[in-house]
Enzyme design. Structure first.
Site, mmCIF file in Angstrom:
data_model
loop_
_atom_site.group_PDB
_atom_site.id
_atom_site.type_symbol
_atom_site.label_atom_id
_atom_site.label_comp_id
_atom_site.label_asym_id
_atom_site.label_seq_id
_atom_site.Cartn_x
_atom_site.Cartn_y
_atom_site.Cartn_z
ATOM 1 N N GLN A 1 0.747 -1.193 0.079
ATOM 2 C CA GLN A 1 0.217 0.029 -0.124
ATOM 3 C C GLN A 1 0.906 1.376 -0.095
ATOM 4 O O GLN A 1 1.982 1.367 0.621
ATOM 5 C CB GLN A 1 -0.941 -0.020 1.119
ATOM 6 N N GLN B 1 0.143 -11.698 9.774
ATOM 7 C CA GLN B 1 0.861 -10.492 9.298
ATOM 8 C C GLN B 1 0.069 -9.165 9.613
ATOM 9 O O GLN B 1 0.581 -8.266 9.890
ATOM 10 C CB GLN B 1 1.297 -10.867 7.849
ATOM 11 N N HIS C 1 -0.467 -3.266 11.180
ATOM 12 C CA HIS C 1 0.712 -4.175 11.591
ATOM 13 C C HIS C 1 0.809 -3.933 13.208
ATOM 14 O O HIS C 1 2.071 -3.752 13.507
ATOM 15 C CB HIS C 1 1.824 -3.974 10.768
ATOM 16 N N ARG D 1 -9.720 -8.663 3.068
ATOM 17 C CA ARG D 1 -8.540 -8.163 3.771
ATOM 18 C C ARG D 1 -8.732 -6.364 3.906
ATOM 19 O O ARG D 1 -8.456 -5.785 4.946
ATOM 20 C CB ARG D 1 -7.171 -8.468 3.344
ATOM 21 N N SER E 1 3.720 -6.515 2.915
ATOM 22 C CA SER E 1 2.428 -6.598 3.377
ATOM 23 C C SER E 1 1.383 -7.165 2.370
ATOM 24 O O SER E 1 1.559 -8.251 1.913
ATOM 25 C CB SER E 1 2.229 -4.888 3.833
ATOM 26 N N LEU E 2 0.358 -6.155 1.855
ATOM 27 C CA LEU E 2 -0.682 -6.820 0.933
ATOM 28 C C LEU E 2 0.035 -7.394 -0.233
ATOM 29 O O LEU E 2 -0.516 -8.354 -0.822
ATOM 30 C CB LEU E 2 -1.259 -5.514 0.445
#
Length: 302
Positions: free
Chosen positions: A10, A243, A194, A112, A87-88
Site C-alpha cells: 500500500q 501478518q 501491523h 482484507r 504486506s498486501l
C-alpha cells in the site's frame, strides 16, 4: 544466480494504474477482466480513473495493487525462483505461487481491505535515520499500559514505520527527536496497520480464511512474519493471517533472499518503492521494476 519477484504494498497506487497494460496487452487484459468480474464494485473504474478518491481507500487500494501486479506478470510471463510481497503484496505472490486460486485471491484481498479499512483508530509514522535498537528502545519507553507503539514496517536499515495508539505514537515522536532521529513523518492512514490495534481485523480475517483452500507453494514465498522462504500451505496460511498484527520484516526478508543466492530482483506493479529499499539493504542484488506497458515491452525485448 536466482531471481526474486517483489510485489509492492500500500502507498504505491496512482490514478490510471495498469490502464495502458489493459489497453495494449491481451494477456494483461484477460487477467484484469477476470479480477474485475470477481468484485462487486467497479475496480476497473477506480484503477483507470486519473482522479478517483476511492483509490486511496484501503478497501479499494488493496484489490487495485493486487490486480496491477498480476497484470504485469501476465503481460511479461516473468518467472522467479523466490517471491516476496510487502504486506498486501504477499497476496498476489501467493496467487502466483499457486497457493490460492485467482478467484480466492480476489476474495481474500477484498475481505482484507474491508477489515483493515474498518480499523480506524491509532496512528503510524515513518522514522528516517535512527538505529533500529534505539528505535525499539524509544517504542518501549513510549508504551504505557494498554497504550502501545511498536515497529510495523522495517523497510531499510535507516527507514522504519512505527504503529500503535495515537498517544503512544505522539510520545514516541517526541522521544525519537530527542534521541537523534533525522526525520519523523506522520502517515495519512486509516488505522494503525501491523499493530495490536488490528487484532479484531486479524481475528475476523482468520475466520474468513477457513473458507479458502491453500495449497503448497510452487515457488517459495519469503513471508513477512518469519522472513523465511516458505512452501507449506498451513504455514503460509497461518503467517499470512498473523501478518495483519505483526511487523513487515522487509530488511530480513531481503537478507534471506541474498543468503539463498538471489542476485536479481524484479518489482512488478506500480512504482518502484521496494526496488529502492532493496538497494539500501544489500549491494548483492541488482534491481529493476515493471509497472507500465512500455516497461513490460522492454522486458520482453531484452
Amino acid at each position: 544466480m536466482s531471481k526474486l519477484i517483489i510485489f509492492p504494498g500500500q502507498g504505491a497506487q496512482y490514478g490510471g494504474m495498469a490502464k495502458d497494460l489493459y489497453e495494449q496487452n491481451d494477456k494483461a487484459r484477460a487477467v484484469l477482466d477476470k479480477i474485475f468480474s470477481y468484485t462487486d464494485f467497479d475496480l476497473k473504474e477506480i484503477m483507470f480513473s486519473e482522479d478517483d478518491d476511492r483509490l486511496n481507500d484501503t478497501k479499494y487500494t488493496q484489490p487495485a495493487l493486487f490486480a496491477h501486479s498480476l497484470a504485469v506478470l501476465a503481460a511479461t510471463g516473468l518467472k522467479g525462483d523466490y517471491l516476496l510481497g510487502h504486506s498486501l503484496g504477499e497476496l498476489p505472490a501467493l496467487v502466483h505461487a499457486g497457493t490460492v486460486s485467482l478467484k480466492d485471491g480476489v476474495k481474500l484481498v477484498t475481505r482484507r481491505g474491508e477489515l483493515m479499512s474498518q480499523a480506524d483508530s491509532g496512528a503510524m509514522a515513518a522514522v528516517i535515520g535512527m538505529g533500529f535498537k534505539d528505535l525499539e528502545d524509544a517504542c518501549s519507553s513510549a508504551s504505557e499500559g494498554d497504550s502501545k507503539v511498536a515497529p510495523a514496517n522495517i523497510n531499510a536499515p535507516d527507514q522504519v514505520v512505527v504503529s500503535g495508539d495515537t498517544e503512544a505514537v505522539d510520545r514516541f515522536k517526541a522521544l525519537a527527536k530527542e534521541r537523534g532521529a533525522r526525520r519523523i513523518i506522520p502517515l495519512k492512514v486509516s488505522g494503525a496497520f501491523h499493530s495490536h490495534l488490528m487484532e479484531p481485523a486479524r481475528a475476523e480475517f482468520k475466520t474468513f480464511t477457513e473458507t479458502i483452500e491453500f495449497k503448497d507453494a510452487n515457488i517459495p514465498v519469503i513471508q513477512n512474519v518469519s522472513a523465511k522462504a516458505e512452501t507449506d500451505a498451513a504455514t503460509i496460511k497461518h503467517q499470512f493471517v498473523e501478518q495483519i498484527t505483526h511487523p513487515v520484516r522487509f530488511v530480513e526478508c531481503v537478507e534471506t533472499a541474498a543468503s539463498l543466492g538471489v542476485t536479481e530482483a524484479v518489482e512488478v506493479g506500480p512504482k518502484k518503492v521496494q526496488s529502492g529499499l532493496v538497494r539500501k539493504i544489500t549491494k548483492e542484488i541488482s534491481t529493476s521494476n515493471i509497472d507500465t506497458f512500455e516497461q513490460a515491452e522492454g522486458f520482453l525485448n531484452e
